[in-house]
Design an enzyme around this catalytic site. Structure first.
Site, PDB file in Angstrom:
ATOM      1  N   SER A  97      19.560  38.171 -57.428  1.00 19.68           N
ATOM      2  CA  SER A  97      18.286  37.886 -58.102  1.00 19.68           C
ATOM      3  C   SER A  97      18.030  38.810 -59.288  1.00 19.68           C
ATOM      4  O   SER A  97      17.302  38.434 -60.208  1.00 19.68           O
ATOM      5  CB  SER A  97      17.115  37.973 -57.117  1.00 19.68           C
ATOM      6  N   HIS A 108      18.377  33.424 -46.392  1.00 20.91           N
ATOM      7  CA  HIS A 108      19.307  34.466 -45.915  1.00 20.91           C
ATOM      8  C   HIS A 108      19.291  34.525 -44.385  1.00 20.91           C
ATOM      9  O   HIS A 108      20.325  34.706 -43.760  1.00 20.91           O
ATOM     10  CB  HIS A 108      18.892  35.838 -46.451  1.00 20.91           C
ATOM     11  N   ASP A 119      16.376  30.777 -59.262  1.00 22.04           N
ATOM     12  CA  ASP A 119      17.415  31.619 -59.869  1.00 22.04           C
ATOM     13  C   ASP A 119      18.816  31.325 -59.346  1.00 22.04           C
ATOM     14  O   ASP A 119      19.799  31.646 -59.996  1.00 22.04           O
ATOM     15  CB  ASP A 119      17.078  33.109 -59.717  1.00 22.04           C
TER      16      ASP A 119
HETATM   17 ZN   LIG Z   1      18.655  36.646 -52.077  1.00 22.15          ZN
END
Ligand SMILES: [Zn+2]
Length: 472
Positions: free
Chosen positions: A101, A288, A326
């Site tokens: 990121s 995640h 992103d």
């Molecule tokens: Zn991440």
């Protein structure tokens, strides 16, 4: 590749040649705002980021919202009603086909692809002026709003220069020194003098710089627009939406992303215009962790913030509204289940019964928990009766004894994600960012240039051009 602008010479075709644009951004990061150095059609820019949002996340959040609440997501209705320009965007960084990121945000934040982990700095120490500095120098207001710690990579990528994203103590100081008109998120341990390792009380320092400092929703709402606003509402990240809604104390004191966005827009709206970045930062964290309830309800909460931004853009057509992510993360998907796939929707709808993310649920069990205790905790929070076999696998993952063919699927989070997939039909491919191209949507002045395939670092020039802000 779209033909963005005369100054768009940062086009890069691969991992090589990425330093081509380094002369553009210059090195000056100091300087206070002068007046009116802008002449573009976009007086205001709202840059919305759902961090780590794979296409499956966007699709499923829309489907869940339609089934559970009876309305389409705002993002997908913009597609349905053909109201936005749309492109695919690549997401590579300077040194990896899979970005983090910090590098992903920096590509937008300074127009140059930088190595993973770095914020608006090159591998050889190059310092690239961040986008908020350019806007401030042009006499515009600036703002950052996030559900992560305020000092986390994505908000930081619009305002700081830092060699390591992990230096959040240093990032908080740069935010203080550079200033923005609105700063809101979590992470008070990087602002509170009792918690910072150097003992500096940044809350007092922000206050003496003229900021209204808000520590809860009421104090945020009490801010007047003639003062800059710092809002830091939690010690760490803000809670996942599913946990926020199910905890009366959090619901009363911590604002939602939509509420922060609404307040930020009230603060920033002014004669010279502004740039505001809004991040739904925990979509990434849930991906995640392979946590399906964290993922989809945070994406829906992000979508609520998109609706707030859209209303502002409708009322102020001289606003460039960008909605994107992103990078992909863990590539979740709803898997067809049952004969003729006809069980899929029933399984998916079990999510509406979930009352906690894994961040709340998993700490209540551990490697020594009994199988019945594990089953009870999951049933209490998710209304799902997992089998003895599943509970045994989960405990063995907590004991680090579980082995999956793909080694990244052996962790506790991945095994919990796999068990939930047996009951909700939503599964994840890993717990890591992916190289997928991502969705980019935009409306308002400057959005005409968005189509086809866009390189992530090209957005920097597109935004500056649209707003008529001159870099330098
Ligand atoms: Zn991440």
């Amino acid at each position: 590749m779209s033909n963005f602008s005369r100054r768009d010479f940062l086009k890069t075709g691969g991992l090589a040649g990425l330093l081509a644009g380094t002369t553009l951004a210059g090195c000056s990061v100091a300087g206070n705002g002068s007046s009116g150095n802008w002449r573009g059609g976009a007086k205001n820019v709202i840059f919305m980021v759902s961090d780590g949002m794979s296409i499956g996340t966007l699709s499923m959040a829309d489907q869940l919202k339609r089934i559970q609440y009876g309305t389409a997501s705002t993002w997908m209705s913009l597609y349905e009603e053909n109201r936005v320009k749309r492109a695919m965007m690549d997401t590579a960084s300077a040194n990896s086909i899979v970005t983090d990121s910090a590098a992903g945000g920096s590509a937008w934040g300074c127009g140059v692809r930088v190595p993973n982990g770095m914020l608006n700095m090159g591998a050889n120490g190059e310092v690239y002026t961040p986008i908020l500095t350019h806007f401030r120098n042009a006499g515009k207001k600036t703002g950052l709003v996030t559900t992560t710690r305020l000092t986390h990579a994505t908000p930081a990528s619009f305002i700081v220069n830092m060699e390591r994203r992990g230096n959040e103590n240093g990032i908080a100081i740069q935010m203080l020194e550079r200033g923005a008109d609105v700063l809101m998120g979590g992470g008070d341990r990087f602002f509170d003098g009792e918690k910072r390792e150097d003992g500096r009380d940044l809350f007092s320092e922000f206050a003496s710089n003229g900021y209204h400092v808000a520590r809860n929703k009421q104090e945020m709402n009490g801010a007047s627009s003639d003062q800059p606003l710092l809002g830091v509402f939690t010690q760490e990240h803000l809670p996942y939406d599913v946990d926020h809604r199910n905890n009366p104390d959090l619901a009363a004191n911590v604002p939602t992303l939509a509420e922060m966005t609404d307040k930020a827009l009230q603060q920033l709206d002014n004669r010279n215009g502004f740039i505001l970045q809004v991040e739904g930062g925990r979509v990434d964290h849930a991906a995640h962790g392979n946590c399906v309830s964290g993922l989809l309800y945070d994406q829906i909460a992000f979508d609520d913030a998109v609706a707030v931004a859209l209303r502002f853009a409708e009322d102020n057509p001289d606003t460039l509204l960008i909605i994107t992510t992103d990078h992909g993360n863990a590539n979740p998907g709803l898997n067809g289940t049952g004969s003729g796939y006809l069980e899929t929707q029933n399984m998916f709808m079990r999510l509406s019964e979930f009352t906690a993310s894994n961040a709340v649920l998993l700490p209540k069990i551990n490697r020594d928990s009994s199988i019945s205790a594990i089953r009870e905790v999951i049933e209490a929070h998710n209304k799902i009766a997992i089998s003895v076999d599943e509970a045994t696998m989960l405990r063995s993952a907590m004991r680090r004894e579980f082995r999956s063919a793909y080694s990244r699927q052996s962790s506790t989070g991945a095994v919990m994600g796999g068990i939930m997939a047996n009951h909700t039909a939503v599964s994840f491919v890993s717990g890591a960012h992916t190289s997928d191209h991502v969705e980019l949507a935009a409306m308002g002045p400057g959005s005409e240039a968005i189509n086809g395939l866009v390189h992530n670092n090209s957005l920097f020039n597109l935004v500056l051009d649209a707003a008529g802000v001159v870099a330098g």
